[in-house]
Design a protein around this motif. Structure first.
Motif, PDB file in Angstrom:
ATOM      1  N   THR A 142       0.823  -1.204   0.000  1.00  0.00           N
ATOM      2  CA  THR A 142       0.000   0.000   0.000  1.00  0.00           C
ATOM      3  C   THR A 142       0.857   1.252   0.000  1.00  0.00           C
ATOM      4  N   PRO A 216      -6.249   2.126   4.975  1.00  0.00           N
ATOM      5  CA  PRO A 216      -7.564   1.535   4.683  1.00  0.00           C
ATOM      6  C   PRO A 216      -8.722   2.437   5.087  1.00  0.00           C
ATOM      7  N   ARG A 219      -8.994   5.240   2.622  1.00  0.00           N
ATOM      8  CA  ARG A 219      -9.586   4.843   1.339  1.00  0.00           C
ATOM      9  C   ARG A 219     -11.103   4.690   1.459  1.00  0.00           C
ATOM     10  N   PRO A 232      -5.956  -0.265  -3.842  1.00  0.00           N
ATOM     11  CA  PRO A 232      -5.207  -0.485  -2.601  1.00  0.00           C
ATOM     12  C   PRO A 232      -3.850  -1.138  -2.815  1.00  0.00           C
TER      13      PRO A 232
END
Length: 313
Positions: A142, A216, A219, A232
């Motif tokens: 990531t 995460p 996002r 991702p």
């Protein structure tokens, strides 16, 4: 809907030239790339399109992962394929002169796309360009999207790379003739509020953007709050940076526009791009009082950009 070389559907809109009674090839087409979290229907992009349409034909579209386009955003990497599809569409509509205009993330995309899709009769294939350092991040990391502060590339010579670096696999854009042969090479390029290098975190807005892209939770916020879907997996290899791409654009004319009140990227970014670009074919406009990207662009600035493109494409 346009289809990119890697099979992503891109929502696009065409506004013909306001001048009636002439064929499309008599008029310039401006292909506009928005900033991160923008989209075809966002008010800021519609305002830009309307201002440009007072002068000439305009194509707007949503980058992958934005709006109704398919795929997921790679934050400036594979977006060059989206822009190439839009430029090809302008050619198919009959326009012999096509200029690309990008804002923020879109600014980095128009610079990189012009370097990758160059005209074969004026410059050597990209495979022959010197290849610099590569970070070699593993696929799936990531943090490969925007990395860490220590990854910042400070000079044009840090990364030049090859099309394989940018698009992940060989054969998608292999050399200069790839862009020229199918009409994806622009005739002029305008980069507005563009970053010069990857991994910049020197301002609070960019630190927030890094969080939104690399985490995460960030996002999720991007997906549901900004309606922007982010890939991702990150970058397997660093793409060609804007500052490394800038010298490869010539002899295609390049205009770099930046505001002295930009809250995202300070003035070392446009100055770095201008220093890297060919001085005989590039210009730098530092706009007093101007902030960032399409949201802050004044009608006067947009008119001057359209006039510059018409004069140089």
């Amino acid at each position: 809907m346009l289809l990119t070389d890697d099979g992503v559907s891109i929502e696009a809109r065409y506004a013909p030239s306001p001048e009636g009674g002439a064929e499309p090839y008599d008029h310039l087409a401006l292909v506009v790339g928005h900033g991160f979290s923008g989209a075809l229907e966002r008010p800021a992009l519609r305002r830009v399109a309307l201002a440009f349409h007072q002068r000439t034909a305009v194509i707007t579209f949503s980058f992958r992962g934005h709006g109704r386009s398919g795929g997921r955003s790679t934050v400036g990497d594979r977006e060059v394929l989206d822009l190439a599809a839009a430029v090809r569409w302008a050619r198919r509509l009959g326009h012999r002169r096509v200029a690309t205009v990008g804002f923020s993330m879109g600014g980095s995309v128009v610079i990189r796309q012009a370097a990758l899709y160059r005209k074969a009769d004026v410059i050597q294939p990209l495979q022959d360009v010197h290849q610099g350092e590569r970070t070699g991040r593993s696929a799936g990391r990531t943090d490969g999207v925007l990395g860490t502060p220590g990854d910042v590339l400070e000079t044009p010579g840090d990364v030049l790379g090859t099309p394989r670096d940018v698009l992940g696999t060989p054969g998608e854009v292999t050399d200069a003739s790839a862009g020229s042969a199918d009409g994806a090479a622009p005739d002029a390029v305008v980069a507005v509020s563009s970053p010069a290098r990857w991994y910049y975190r020197g301002t609070a807005p960019m630190r927030r953007l890094h969080w939104a892209i690399t985490r995460p939770t960030g996002r999720l916020v991007s997906r549901y709050g900004l309606r922007t879907r982010i890939d991702p997996r990150g970058w397997a290899v660093d793409p060609l940076s804007p500052v490394a791409a800038a010298p490869l654009i010539a002899p295609t004319p390049l205009l770099i526009v930046h505001g002295d009140r930009d809250p995202y990227f300070p003035l070392d970014h446009p100055r770095m791009l201008a220093s890297a670009a060919d001085p005989s074919t590039s210009e730098l406009w530092i706009e007093p009082g101007y902030g960032h990207a399409e949201t802050a662009a004044s009608p006067d600035l947009l008119t001057r950009i359209a006039d510059w493109a018409a004069a140089h494409a």
